[in-house]
Design a protein around this motif. Sequence first.
Motif, PDB file in Angstrom:
ATOM      1  N   UNK A   1      14.159  -1.127  18.132  1.00  0.00           N
ATOM      2  CA  UNK A   1      12.947  -1.492  17.523  1.00  0.00           C
ATOM      3  C   UNK A   1      12.354  -0.192  16.853  1.00  0.00           C
ATOM      4  N   UNK A   2      11.704   0.698  17.239  1.00  0.00           N
ATOM      5  CA  UNK A   2      10.816   2.013  15.770  1.00  0.00           C
ATOM      6  C   UNK A   2      11.393   2.372  14.913  1.00  0.00           C
ATOM      7  N   UNK A   3      13.228   2.071  14.866  1.00  0.00           N
ATOM      8  CA  UNK A   3      13.875   1.621  13.518  1.00  0.00           C
ATOM      9  C   UNK A   3      13.066   0.761  12.668  1.00  0.00           C
ATOM     10  N   UNK A   4      13.127  -0.467  12.415  1.00  0.00           N
ATOM     11  CA  UNK A   4      12.774  -1.760  12.622  1.00  0.00           C
ATOM     12  C   UNK A   4      11.418  -1.389  11.531  1.00  0.00           C
ATOM     13  N   UNK A   5      10.155  -1.360  12.916  1.00  0.00           N
ATOM     14  CA  UNK A   5       8.985  -0.643  12.701  1.00  0.00           C
ATOM     15  C   UNK A   5       9.036   0.351  11.056  1.00  0.00           C
ATOM     16  N   UNK A   6       9.916   1.170  11.715  1.00  0.00           N
ATOM     17  CA  UNK A   6       9.494   2.380  10.685  1.00  0.00           C
ATOM     18  C   UNK A   6      10.080   1.720   9.317  1.00  0.00           C
ATOM     19  N   UNK A   7      10.544   0.567   8.758  1.00  0.00           N
ATOM     20  CA  UNK A   7      11.743   0.593   7.783  1.00  0.00           C
ATOM     21  C   UNK A   7      10.265  -0.395   7.257  1.00  0.00           C
ATOM     22  N   UNK A   8       9.255  -0.662   8.093  1.00  0.00           N
ATOM     23  CA  UNK A   8       8.819  -2.391   7.730  1.00  0.00           C
ATOM     24  C   UNK A   8       7.864  -1.787   6.851  1.00  0.00           C
ATOM     25  N   UNK A   9       7.395  -0.667   7.698  1.00  0.00           N
ATOM     26  CA  UNK A   9       6.243   0.279   7.486  1.00  0.00           C
ATOM     27  C   UNK A   9       6.222   0.878   5.974  1.00  0.00           C
ATOM     28  N   UNK A  10       7.434   1.436   5.535  1.00  0.00           N
ATOM     29  CA  UNK A  10       7.628   2.240   4.656  1.00  0.00           C
ATOM     30  C   UNK A  10       8.008   1.002   3.333  1.00  0.00           C
ATOM     31  N   UNK A  11       8.265  -0.145   4.159  1.00  0.00           N
ATOM     32  CA  UNK A  11       9.110  -1.116   2.634  1.00  0.00           C
ATOM     33  C   UNK A  11       7.946  -2.144   2.374  1.00  0.00           C
ATOM     34  N   UNK A  12       6.315  -1.615   2.795  1.00  0.00           N
ATOM     35  CA  UNK A  12       5.094  -3.108   2.810  1.00  0.00           C
ATOM     36  C   UNK A  12       4.900  -1.888   2.158  1.00  0.00           C
ATOM     37  N   UNK A  13       5.067  -0.428   1.510  1.00  0.00           N
ATOM     38  CA  UNK A  13       4.012   0.854   0.685  1.00  0.00           C
ATOM     39  C   UNK A  13       4.337   0.149  -0.823  1.00  0.00           C
ATOM     40  N   UNK A  14       5.257  -0.394  -0.617  1.00  0.00           N
ATOM     41  CA  UNK A  14       5.759  -0.949  -1.890  1.00  0.00           C
ATOM     42  C   UNK A  14       4.484  -2.029  -2.674  1.00  0.00           C
ATOM     43  N   UNK A  15       4.181  -3.437  -2.573  1.00  0.00           N
ATOM     44  CA  UNK A  15       3.427  -4.963  -2.538  1.00  0.00           C
ATOM     45  C   UNK A  15       2.431  -3.818  -1.960  1.00  0.00           C
ATOM     46  N   UNK A  16       1.876  -2.623  -1.434  1.00  0.00           N
ATOM     47  CA  UNK A  16       0.593  -2.259  -1.382  1.00  0.00           C
ATOM     48  C   UNK A  16       0.571  -1.738  -2.423  1.00  0.00           C
ATOM     49  N   UNK A  17       1.148  -0.771  -2.853  1.00  0.00           N
ATOM     50  CA  UNK A  17       0.978   0.579  -3.951  1.00  0.00           C
ATOM     51  C   UNK A  17       0.966  -0.464  -5.379  1.00  0.00           C
ATOM     52  N   UNK A  18       1.747  -1.443  -5.617  1.00  0.00           N
ATOM     53  CA  UNK A  18       1.421  -2.631  -6.705  1.00  0.00           C
ATOM     54  C   UNK A  18       0.100  -2.970  -7.073  1.00  0.00           C
ATOM     55  N   UNK A  19      -0.621  -3.142  -5.747  1.00  0.00           N
ATOM     56  CA  UNK A  19      -1.725  -4.213  -5.190  1.00  0.00           C
ATOM     57  C   UNK A  19      -2.986  -3.385  -5.590  1.00  0.00           C
ATOM     58  N   UNK A  20      -2.935  -1.833  -5.198  1.00  0.00           N
ATOM     59  CA  UNK A  20      -3.825  -1.023  -4.912  1.00  0.00           C
ATOM     60  C   UNK A  20      -3.647   0.368  -6.725  1.00  0.00           C
ATOM     61  N   UNK A  21      -2.373   0.277  -7.505  1.00  0.00           N
ATOM     62  CA  UNK A  21      -2.440   1.329  -8.053  1.00  0.00           C
ATOM     63  C   UNK A  21      -2.607   0.514  -9.524  1.00  0.00           C
ATOM     64  N   UNK A  22      -3.157   1.816 -10.025  1.00  0.00           N
ATOM     65  CA  UNK A  22      -4.124   1.532 -11.621  1.00  0.00           C
ATOM     66  C   UNK A  22      -2.787   1.566 -13.082  1.00  0.00           C
ATOM     67  N   UNK A  23      -3.382   0.448 -13.898  1.00  0.00           N
ATOM     68  CA  UNK A  23      -2.304   0.435 -15.086  1.00  0.00           C
ATOM     69  C   UNK A  23      -2.484   2.272 -15.768  1.00  0.00           C
ATOM     70  N   UNK A  24      -1.274   2.096 -16.612  1.00  0.00           N
ATOM     71  CA  UNK A  24      -1.467   2.951 -16.621  1.00  0.00           C
ATOM     72  C   UNK A  24      -2.673   3.514 -17.357  1.00  0.00           C
ATOM     73  N   UNK A  25      -2.501   2.834 -18.280  1.00  0.00           N
ATOM     74  CA  UNK A  25      -4.065   3.030 -19.413  1.00  0.00           C
ATOM     75  C   UNK A  25      -5.431   2.814 -18.911  1.00  0.00           C
ATOM     76  N   UNK A  26      -5.377   2.761 -17.278  1.00  0.00           N
ATOM     77  CA  UNK A  26      -6.436   2.065 -17.063  1.00  0.00           C
ATOM     78  C   UNK A  26      -8.007   3.036 -17.220  1.00  0.00           C
ATOM     79  N   UNK A  27      -7.900   4.528 -17.864  1.00  0.00           N
ATOM     80  CA  UNK A  27      -9.301   5.285 -18.235  1.00  0.00           C
ATOM     81  C   UNK A  27      -9.223   4.861 -19.807  1.00  0.00           C
ATOM     82  N   UNK A  28      -8.013   4.348 -20.515  1.00  0.00           N
ATOM     83  CA  UNK A  28      -8.609   4.195 -21.891  1.00  0.00           C
ATOM     84  C   UNK A  28      -7.111   5.491 -22.236  1.00  0.00           C
TER      85      UNK A  28
END
Length: 146
Positions: free
Chosen positions: A90-117
Amino acid sequence: MTDETPTGRDTSGRFVKRAATAVSAMSRTSDEGIHPMSKVLFGWTERKNIGAILFWVFAVLSVLLVLADLAVDRHEKIGFANSVGFYGLWGFLSFAFVVLMGWPLGRLLRRDENYYGDAGGPPADVDPDLVDTRPGAASGKPEGDA
């Protein structure tokens, strides 16, 4: 109480105590960019095969904990929670879930490379013919032109 260490000269020719020189060397970052205290605390991580050693230490510890789980008598309300190694899995699967949820969260929150021009010039929405009216700012025209 006096310092009985013999005196000597440092690289600049000043008289210093050897103990003071050693302490001074301990507080300066080396040419490698590594602070001496970090070598004391984390120098063991540079040993050869430390990754393999840590892997096997944690693997043996995990097996021992699962074996110790056989001796524990549980009274869980959920039936599958009584199975051997459930909490480790259970601990391993929970940890893996949290780590893998970082990918969509990063895509949601990350700015484009040229965000500031573009870094090489003014922003695209600024009129290049606009004269800067701030006090002390350059007029935008080359010097000598009237």
